[in-house]
Design a protein around this motif. Structure first.
Motif, mmCIF file in Angstrom:
data_model
loop_
_atom_site.group_PDB
_atom_site.id
_atom_site.type_symbol
_atom_site.label_atom_id
_atom_site.label_comp_id
_atom_site.label_asym_id
_atom_site.label_seq_id
_atom_site.Cartn_x
_atom_site.Cartn_y
_atom_site.Cartn_z
ATOM 1 N N ALA A 12 0.855 -1.189 0.000
ATOM 2 C CA ALA A 12 0.000 0.000 0.000
ATOM 3 C C ALA A 12 0.888 1.235 0.000
ATOM 4 O O ALA A 12 1.962 1.256 0.607
ATOM 5 N N TRP A 13 0.443 2.254 -0.743
ATOM 6 C CA TRP A 13 1.062 3.577 -0.668
ATOM 7 C C TRP A 13 -0.034 4.500 -0.137
ATOM 8 O O TRP A 13 -0.982 4.791 -0.884
ATOM 9 N N GLY A 14 0.039 4.874 1.125
ATOM 10 C CA GLY A 14 -1.035 5.670 1.719
ATOM 11 C C GLY A 14 -2.348 4.921 1.582
ATOM 12 O O GLY A 14 -2.461 3.766 2.014
ATOM 13 N N ASP A 15 -3.329 5.552 0.930
ATOM 14 C CA ASP A 15 -4.639 4.915 0.762
ATOM 15 C C ASP A 15 -4.686 3.979 -0.435
ATOM 16 O O ASP A 15 -5.655 3.248 -0.622
ATOM 17 N N THR A 16 -3.647 4.032 -1.299
ATOM 18 C CA THR A 16 -3.651 3.174 -2.499
ATOM 19 C C THR A 16 -3.178 1.776 -2.139
ATOM 20 O O THR A 16 -2.015 1.578 -1.755
ATOM 21 N N ARG A 17 -4.095 0.808 -2.251
ATOM 22 C CA ARG A 17 -3.702 -0.598 -2.028
ATOM 23 C C ARG A 17 -3.412 -1.203 -3.390
ATOM 24 O O ARG A 17 -4.339 -1.572 -4.114
ATOM 25 N N ALA A 18 -2.142 -1.275 -3.754
ATOM 26 C CA ALA A 18 -1.771 -1.778 -5.084
ATOM 27 C C ALA A 18 -1.901 -3.294 -5.137
ATOM 28 O O ALA A 18 -2.311 -3.860 -6.148
ATOM 29 N N VAL A 19 -1.546 -3.962 -4.031
ATOM 30 C CA VAL A 19 -1.588 -5.431 -3.964
ATOM 31 C C VAL A 19 -2.193 -5.820 -2.612
ATOM 32 O O VAL A 19 -1.752 -5.333 -1.574
ATOM 33 N N GLY A 36 -3.358 -9.366 -16.197
ATOM 34 C CA GLY A 36 -4.412 -8.499 -15.659
ATOM 35 C C GLY A 36 -4.404 -7.160 -16.357
ATOM 36 O O GLY A 36 -3.438 -6.815 -17.035
ATOM 37 N N PRO A 37 -5.484 -6.388 -16.180
ATOM 38 C CA PRO A 37 -5.573 -5.089 -16.847
ATOM 39 C C PRO A 37 -4.591 -4.085 -16.250
ATOM 40 O O PRO A 37 -4.023 -4.325 -15.182
ATOM 41 N N SER A 38 -4.411 -2.973 -16.914
ATOM 42 C CA SER A 38 -3.499 -1.921 -16.460
ATOM 43 C C SER A 38 -3.879 -1.479 -15.039
ATOM 44 O O SER A 38 -5.051 -1.271 -14.746
ATOM 45 N N GLY A 39 -2.861 -1.387 -14.170
ATOM 46 C CA GLY A 39 -3.084 -0.887 -12.817
ATOM 47 C C GLY A 39 -3.556 -1.945 -11.830
ATOM 48 O O GLY A 39 -3.864 -1.621 -10.680
ATOM 49 N N CYS A 40 -3.580 -3.237 -12.219
ATOM 50 C CA CYS A 40 -4.101 -4.281 -11.315
ATOM 51 C C CYS A 40 -3.045 -4.755 -10.312
ATOM 52 O O CYS A 40 -3.360 -5.530 -9.414
ATOM 53 N N GLY A 41 -1.788 -4.318 -10.478
ATOM 54 C CA GLY A 41 -0.762 -4.681 -9.489
ATOM 55 C C GLY A 41 0.276 -5.681 -9.981
ATOM 56 O O GLY A 41 1.064 -6.198 -9.188
ATOM 57 N N LYS A 42 0.344 -5.928 -11.290
ATOM 58 C CA LYS A 42 1.298 -6.910 -11.825
ATOM 59 C C LYS A 42 2.744 -6.483 -11.549
ATOM 60 O O LYS A 42 3.527 -7.250 -11.000
ATOM 61 N N SER A 43 3.078 -5.244 -11.961
ATOM 62 C CA SER A 43 4.468 -4.786 -11.814
ATOM 63 C C SER A 43 4.850 -4.694 -10.350
ATOM 64 O O SER A 43 5.983 -5.039 -9.977
ATOM 65 N N THR A 44 3.929 -4.231 -9.515
ATOM 66 C CA THR A 44 4.237 -4.107 -8.081
ATOM 67 C C THR A 44 4.555 -5.491 -7.503
ATOM 68 O O THR A 44 5.512 -5.651 -6.741
ATOM 69 N N THR A 45 3.761 -6.503 -7.885
ATOM 70 C CA THR A 45 4.008 -7.867 -7.401
ATOM 71 C C THR A 45 5.382 -8.346 -7.857
ATOM 72 O O THR A 45 6.177 -8.869 -7.063
ATOM 73 N N ASP A 158 9.220 -9.133 -17.480
ATOM 74 C CA ASP A 158 8.231 -8.052 -17.427
ATOM 75 C C ASP A 158 7.893 -7.608 -18.850
ATOM 76 O O ASP A 158 8.633 -6.835 -19.438
ATOM 77 N N GLU A 159 6.804 -8.097 -19.401
ATOM 78 C CA GLU A 159 6.348 -7.781 -20.760
ATOM 79 C C GLU A 159 7.509 -7.787 -21.749
ATOM 80 O O GLU A 159 7.718 -6.800 -22.460
ATOM 81 N N PRO A 160 8.293 -8.877 -21.827
ATOM 82 C CA PRO A 160 9.536 -8.833 -22.610
ATOM 83 C C PRO A 160 9.323 -8.724 -24.118
ATOM 84 O O PRO A 160 10.255 -8.369 -24.829
HETATM 85 N N1 LIG Z 1 5.329 4.225 -6.481
HETATM 86 C C1 LIG Z 1 3.985 4.262 -6.417
HETATM 87 N N2 LIG Z 1 3.355 5.134 -5.618
HETATM 88 C C2 LIG Z 1 2.003 5.157 -5.528
HETATM 89 N N3 LIG Z 1 1.177 4.349 -6.223
HETATM 90 C C3 LIG Z 1 1.756 3.457 -7.039
HETATM 91 C C4 LIG Z 1 3.180 3.360 -7.200
HETATM 92 N N4 LIG Z 1 3.437 2.357 -8.096
HETATM 93 C C5 LIG Z 1 2.244 1.862 -8.485
HETATM 94 N N5 LIG Z 1 1.233 2.522 -7.863
HETATM 95 C C6 LIG Z 1 -0.205 2.249 -8.023
HETATM 96 O O1 LIG Z 1 -0.426 0.878 -7.716
HETATM 97 C C7 LIG Z 1 -1.393 0.305 -8.591
HETATM 98 C C8 LIG Z 1 -0.796 -0.920 -9.310
HETATM 99 O O2 LIG Z 1 0.236 -0.479 -10.203
HETATM 100 P P1 LIG Z 1 1.123 -1.503 -11.061
HETATM 101 O O3 LIG Z 1 2.161 -0.695 -11.767
HETATM 102 O O4 LIG Z 1 1.590 -2.610 -10.196
HETATM 103 O O5 LIG Z 1 0.041 -2.051 -12.091
HETATM 104 P P2 LIG Z 1 0.258 -2.920 -13.418
HETATM 105 O O6 LIG Z 1 -0.769 -3.995 -13.347
HETATM 106 O O7 LIG Z 1 1.667 -3.333 -13.544
HETATM 107 O O8 LIG Z 1 -0.133 -1.867 -14.550
HETATM 108 P P3 LIG Z 1 0.442 -1.702 -16.067
HETATM 109 O O9 LIG Z 1 0.005 -2.915 -16.833
HETATM 110 O O10 LIG Z 1 -0.237 -0.449 -16.523
HETATM 111 O O11 LIG Z 1 1.934 -1.564 -15.950
HETATM 112 C C9 LIG Z 1 -1.833 1.421 -9.534
HETATM 113 O O12 LIG Z 1 -2.999 1.996 -9.010
HETATM 114 C C10 LIG Z 1 -0.676 2.407 -9.457
HETATM 115 O O13 LIG Z 1 -1.130 3.716 -9.707
#
Ligand SMILES: Nc1ncnc2c1ncn2[C@@H]1O[C@H](COP(=O)(O)OP(=O)(O)OP(=O)(O)O)[C@@H](O)[C@H]1O
Length: 347
Positions: A12-19, A36-45, A158-160
């Motif tokens: 989580a970043w503040g109120d944003t729960r990425a994963v 998963g769709p854009s923003g679903c948390g793939k890269s963060t995981t 990562d999306e190679p």
């Molecule tokens: N450094 C950060 N600070 C705050 N929020 C973040 C940060 N990195 C990612 N997020 C948020 O976390 C959520 C997940 O992001 P992430 O990049 O993991 O998604 P993704 O599935 O990889 O998307 P994409 O396919 O567009 O790359 C999004 O809402 C994003 O805005």
């Protein structure tokens, strides 16, 4: 023992729960697509597994060893990035061997692995060139070769293939998959492209809004989606979802037939794809809800044409109208409204 075990991972970043509470494991030699769709948390995981991001909570184990708090360099993982991340001033050979040199692997061993990998990825004549003199596909092969020589227990990708054109991407998909199988590599592969995930992966981990929507084989996600998100995300065109008030009934476009008895529908338009035609229609007795059907060959149906549509009861998927979860209890199928007889193709 699983190669990778991720337990209740959160970021989580503040109120944003990425994963949120992601748990899964990967077996040795398995190719798992993180989809998963854009923003679903793939890269963060992926970044948390690589050590490039610190989890808020949860644990990551590689070969039984807890690596949750280890710095990236001590995790022993290989990575292939979308951008290739090659050093422009180094030759292909130097790029491939960079990691091994940094780890002080002996020269003879480095050369042995270089010979082996150049044969595998077909880069022999390019070894002395710089990345700027290579095509996109060749750069991707260098990045792959660098990951292969690392002989890491897990390779993160990562999306190679996303920077390659459609034809080359198709070729590289097949190449990458066959290399991974031959070498028995364990791979976690991030993509937002369901076709890529379906065609390459042993299992798919599908995320939605930071949570696991479903994990299973491509066939399992396609034939028994656990909720309406999975039903709509996997398959193109997506599964039709028809509200009956009580339930949501799902039917794949390829399972809908034109029939002399069936649910009345009005054609909105046709989209010819070569091998088949996708027809958009509305179900006139069911509030003009949209339905798509896939018919073989070139179908010429004019806008406004009247059809009768039917499908087999066993091709219906039932979902809760409120939660969207798959119904495990029997539900009233739509197709009982009209008994099934031989279907026919539109002329
Ligand atoms: N450094 C950060 N600070 C705050 N929020 C973040 C940060 N990195 C990612 N997020 C948020 O976390 C959520 C997940 O992001 P992430 O990049 O993991 O998604 P993704 O599935 O990889 O998307 P994409 O396919 O567009 O790359 C999004 O809402 C994003 O805005």
């Amino acid at each position: 023992m699983s190669q990778l075990e991720v337990q209740t991972l959160c970021k989580a970043w503040g109120d944003t729960r990425a994963v949120s509470d992601i748990s899964f494991s990967i077996e040795p030699g398995e190719f798992v697509a993180l989809l998963g769709p854009s923003g679903c948390g793939k890269s963060t995981t992926l970044k948390m597994i690589a050590g490039l991001e610190t989890p808020t909570s949860g644990s990551i184990r590689l070969n039984g060893r807890d690596i949750t708090r280890l710095p990236p360099g001590q995790r022993g993982l290989a990575m292939v990035f979308q951008s290739y991340a090659l050093f422009p001033h180094l030759s292909v050979a130097e790029n491939i061997l960079f990691g091994l040199k940094a780890r002080r692997v002996a020269v003879e061993e480095r050369n042995r692995r270089l010979r082996q990998v150049t044969e595998l990825v077909d880069l022999g004549p390019q070894l002395h060139k710089k990345p700027g003199q290579l095509s996109g596909g060749q750069c991707q092969r260098v990045a792959l070769a660098r990951a292969i020589v690392a002989e890491a227990p897990l390779c993160l990708m990562d999306e190679p293939l996303s920077n390659l054109d459609a034809k080359l991407r198709n070729e590289m998909r097949a190449e990458l998959r066959s290399l991974q199988q031959r070498l028995g590599m364990t791979v976690l592969y991030v993509t937002h492209d369901q076709v890529e995930a379906m065609s390459m992966a042993d299992r798919i981990l599908l995320l939605n809004q930071g949570r696991v929507a479903q994990m299973g084989t491509p066939q399992a996600l396609y034939s028994t989606p656990e909720n309406t998100f999975v039903a709509r995300f996997i398959g193109n065109p997506p599964m039709n979802l028809i509200d009956t008030g009580q339930h949501r009934i799902g039917i794949r476009p390829e399972h809908v037939h034109c029939h002399h008895q069936g649910e009345p529908a009005r054609v909105l338009g046709c989209d010819y794809h070569g091998a088949d035609t996708i027809i958009d229609a509305v179900l006139t007795r069911l509030g003009d809800q949209l339905i798509k059907l896939r018919l073989p060959g070139h179908q010429l149906l004019s806008c406004g044409a009247e059809l009768k549509l039917n499908w087999l009861p066993e091709h219906e998927h039932g979902f809760c109208a409120h939660s969207g979860q798959r119904l495990n209890t029997p539900f009233a199928p739509l197709s009982t409204y009209f008994p099934h007889t031989e279907s026919y193709h539109v002329a």
